[in-house]
Design an enzyme around this catalytic site. Structure first.
Site, PDB file in Angstrom:
ATOM      1  CB  CYS A 308      46.751  15.582  -0.220  1.00 51.37           C
ATOM      2  SG  CYS A 308      46.588  13.869  -0.106  1.00 51.37           S
ATOM      3  N   GLY A 364      49.820  21.411   8.451  1.00 52.75           N
ATOM      4  CA  GLY A 364      51.010  21.652   7.631  1.00 52.75           C
ATOM      5  C   GLY A 364      51.212  23.019   7.072  1.00 52.75           C
ATOM      6  NE  ARG A 407      52.714  10.207   5.015  1.00 58.14           N
ATOM      7  CZ  ARG A 407      51.526  10.797   4.629  1.00 58.14           C
ATOM      8  NH1 ARG A 407      50.785  10.499   3.476  1.00 58.14           N
ATOM      9  NH2 ARG A 407      50.603  10.875   5.791  1.00 58.14           N
ATOM     10  CD  GLU A 424      48.106   8.481  -3.671  1.00 57.78           C
ATOM     11  OE1 GLU A 424      47.488   8.586  -2.750  1.00 57.78           O
ATOM     12  OE2 GLU A 424      48.504   7.022  -4.077  1.00 57.78           O
ATOM     13  CD  GLU A 478      24.504  34.602   5.889  1.00 53.99           C
ATOM     14  OE1 GLU A 478      23.384  35.319   5.673  1.00 53.99           O
ATOM     15  OE2 GLU A 478      24.114  33.711   6.550  1.00 53.99           O
TER      16      GLU A 478
END
Length: 497
Positions: A308, A364, A407, A424, A478
């Site tokens: 994305c 995903g 969407r 996007e 770390e």
């Protein structure tokens, strides 16, 4: 001080997965003691807190079946026609259905030759023999026919069939059915009603398949639970999916905190039987507003996914751990489950999402590249890869039915070319990972380990007991393997790119 400067000085600090670790605590819990059952919507529970993304390179029926078998949930993407999505839902619902209702039968008055022909055409090894009133009077199989060879092809089925048929009722459980099949050395058991009419048939193969996945999630009829994506204003699709028996409908929008979407969700809810998930959102205020639509679950995540680019292209978003925690604070008071959608790379991230209030995670990239994910395999430099793309990518917006366009609120005429779209998301490939079952096993193994460190036997206890510590970038460095060249890859760890 300037009002614009105030925007910077008063801005809240927000965090994501790599900013925190879960603090170990006093524990008497071993990973084997942990239970991972969770609520994913008002009316549905899962046995593991894993939901697959509604992406066209992640979830179709194969992935949904694979996840349901493991106790999770697949959300079928919507970058296809309504009819195609309905068909994908039906494939899941009829996969491993214990009682097959559409049974091919034969009359006792037909011939052995006809029985043989039907078995050859339909690819079955036996047929229930029923009267005109659907009363089961026998069963004929290849085993009954074989001794007769060709010389008795004109014999009636009633002369060759097995008369003493072992039948079961509709309420017979799996264990009883299996015992009966073994006892009587039969491969199929006709299911009959109280008046001996044929209702369906159960095969040994289906019984053993059912036993193989004891953790599977099923609806009240014994079918796998499945979800499917729907556009925020596509009531026709929602109604068709509901009629097809989908358990959960997920409204699929990049920005669910919109007045017209909230209004549409209320109307959609009145026309469907399925539970309704709404998203995506990332703030407390959004949760307060969308809960007015009386939804059954919330998806949280604006731009955290690996494919994305919303946060870069639009400059909008909230780091995922802060987004999940702020929404969960509100949703918990309403008893509405929260799904953390995106940004997860490791099993430890799953644990952190649950620690701050998520009931489940939506993944995903973790499931992309598995055997069950859609898409063709490619080979690069001797290694196998599968395609993975965001639903806001140019390919998703222009491929299929272009679900990515609405969407991301980029509707267009049929002649609009790709240069008039503002993606996007990106497209790429991920290494082939093998069956999804193996990925889920590692994810849940890591989560159980985390819960053991916390002393949490359930996800509810994880919500209550988990404490987090804020770490620096050096602390995260770390945390990863360091000062070594990895020579053997681990199934649950890959180096940061």
């Amino acid at each position: 001080m300037s009002k614009y400067t105030d925007k910077l000085t008063k801005a809240e600090d927000t965090f994501t997965f790599d900013d925190f670790l879960i603090k170990p605590g006093l524990s008497s819990i071993e990973p084997k003691d942990v239970t991972l059952g969770t609520k994913v919507s008002t009316n549905y529970n899962l046995n593991i807190p894993v939901v697959s993304s509604a992406m066209d390179t992640v979830t179709e029926s194969q992935m949904a079946v694979a996840l349901a078998r493991q106790g999770g949930l697949g959300v079928i993407h919507r970058n296809m026609t309504i009819e195609q999505e309905v068909q994908e839902v039906r494939k899941v619902k009829y996969a491993n259905e214990l009682t097959v209702k559409e049974v091919i039968t034969i009359s006792p008055d037909e011939t052995v030759a006809q029985a043989q022909e039907i078995m050859d055409i339909e690819g079955v090894s036996g047929l229930p023999v029923v009267t005109d009133e659907d009363i089961v009077v026998g069963i004929i199989s290849r085993r009954d026919i074989k001794p007769l060879r060709g010389k008795a092809a004109d014999k009636k089925v009633s002369e060759a069939m097995t008369h003493n048929v072992v039948t079961i009722s509709e309420d017979t459980d799996t264990e009883t059915a299996l015992d009966l099949a073994y006892e009587n050395k039969v491969e199929r058991l006709p299911v009959v009603s109280d008046d001996k009419k044929l209702v369906g048939i159960v095969t040994m193969k289906d019984i053993l398949e059912r036993k193989k996945y004891p953790n599977a999630v099923r609806d009240k009829n014994g079918r796998y639970i499945v979800a499917a994506a729907c556009g925020p204003f596509d009531t026709d699709r929602a109604m068709a999916l509901s009629d097809a028996g989908v358990d959960i409908i997920a409204i699929d929008s990049a920005h669910g905190h919109k007045t017209d979407i909230i209004k549409s969700a209320k109307e959609m809810n009145k026309n469907i039987e399925s539970d309704l998930l709404l998203g995506n959102i990332a703030t407390r205020k959004a949760a307060e507003d969308i809960l007015k639509a009386e939804i059954d679950g919330i998806k949280v995540g604006i731009g955290p996914g690996s494919i994305c680019t919303t946060r870069i292209v639009a400059g909008v978003g909230v780091p995922q751990l802060s987004a999940v925690s702020s929404v969960a604070d509100v949703a918990e008071d309403y008893g509405v489950p929260v799904i953390a959608d995106g940004g997860l790379r490791y099993s430890g991230d799953v644990a952190k999402a649950l620690a701050v209030g998520a009931n489940a995670v939506m993944v995903g990239s973790i499931l992309a590249g598995t055997t069950e994910s859609p898409g063709e395999m490619t080979i690069r430099n001797g290694r196998k890869y599968k395609q993975y793309r965001g639903m806001g990518s140019l390919g998703a917006m222009t491929g299929g039915v272009g679900a990515g366009k609405d969407r991301y609120f980029q509707t267009s005429g049929s002649n609009m070319n790709s240069t008039k779209l503002v993606p996007e998301g990106i497209e790429g490939v991920v290494p082939y990972k093998g069956p999804a079952e193996q990925i889920v096993f590692q994810l849940m193994g890591g989560l159980k380990s985390s819960m053991g460190y916390v002393g949490a036997k359930s996800i509810k206890e994880m919500h209550e007991k988990a404490e987090l510590v804020h770490i620096t970038p050096n602390g995260m460095s770390e945390s990863h393997p360091h000062d070594i060249t990895i020579t053997n890859e681990s199934p649950n760890y890959h180096p940061r790119s």
